[in-house]
Design a protein around this motif. Structure first.
Motif, PDB file in Angstrom:
ATOM      1  N   GLY A 156      17.103  19.952  16.458  1.00  0.00           N
ATOM      2  CA  GLY A 156      17.009  18.946  15.402  1.00  0.00           C
ATOM      3  C   GLY A 156      17.879  19.285  14.210  1.00  0.00           C
ATOM      4  O   GLY A 156      18.786  20.114  14.297  1.00  0.00           O
ATOM      5  N   PRO A 157      17.583  18.672  13.065  1.00  0.00           N
ATOM      6  CA  PRO A 157      18.427  18.833  11.884  1.00  0.00           C
ATOM      7  C   PRO A 157      18.320  20.204  11.213  1.00  0.00           C
ATOM      8  O   PRO A 157      19.126  20.523  10.346  1.00  0.00           O
ATOM      9  N   TYR A 206      10.083  16.509  14.064  1.00  0.00           N
ATOM     10  CA  TYR A 206      11.256  16.788  13.237  1.00  0.00           C
ATOM     11  C   TYR A 206      12.464  17.242  14.059  1.00  0.00           C
ATOM     12  O   TYR A 206      13.600  17.037  13.651  1.00  0.00           O
ATOM     13  N   PRO A 233      20.777  24.325   9.420  1.00  0.00           N
ATOM     14  CA  PRO A 233      20.960  22.889   9.257  1.00  0.00           C
ATOM     15  C   PRO A 233      22.023  22.349  10.208  1.00  0.00           C
ATOM     16  O   PRO A 233      23.091  22.926  10.368  1.00  0.00           O
ATOM     17  N   GLY A 234      21.671  21.263  10.887  1.00  0.00           N
ATOM     18  CA  GLY A 234      22.575  20.623  11.826  1.00  0.00           C
ATOM     19  C   GLY A 234      22.591  21.252  13.214  1.00  0.00           C
ATOM     20  O   GLY A 234      23.231  20.736  14.116  1.00  0.00           O
TER      21      GLY A 234
END
Length: 138
Positions: A86-87, A61, A126-127
């Motif tokens: 990652g995200p 992920y 996130p991001g």
């Protein structure tokens, strides 16, 4: 993203996880760190199982991860940080719940790793990425 404070103890080893074989090598290192503290087999097995899930998540992920392993001889603990870029995780409560999966797994990875560890903390944005810290007492 908020970073967790410096790991206790001293550096045992550092790994980069970019392919499946790296997960195996990093798992072995966690086992060796537990052996260095003369951990009981069940304690070692629990921690190695927990980090397997976290390292695999970092690869799948997070697109890869950096793993830092410390030994704290005073407290007889092995500490592991796994960081990826990652995200990130949008809903942490959902991600830690049994049965939830964002992939094709059983949905027991994060929650299972938390239950198998003596210490567990996770921060994610996130991001930006995710940092998971876990530890096992020898």
């Amino acid at each position: 993203m908020r970073r967790l404070p410096k790991l206790p103890g001293t550096l045992f080893e550092r790994h980069e996880i970019t392919v499946e074989a790296d997960i195996f090598r990093a798992r072995q290192t966690v086992g060796r760190a537990m052996d260095a503290l003369e951990a009981k087999v069940i304690r070692k097995t629990r921690l190695v199982t927990a980090v397997s899930e976290i390292f695999r998540n970092g690869l799948i992920y997070g697109g890869g991860a950096v793993v830092i392993i410390h030994c704290d001889e005073d407290d007889r603990m092995v500490w592991i940080d796994c960081r990826d870029t990652g995200p990130g995780i949008v809903d942490m409560e959902l991600a830690l719940s049994d049965g939830y999966t964002s992939g094709g797994g059983l949905g027991r990875g994060l929650g299972g790793a938390k239950r198998l560890s003596d210490e567990f903390e996770i921060v994610s944005e996130p991001g930006v990425g995710t940092q998971v810290r876990l530890a096992g007492r020898a």
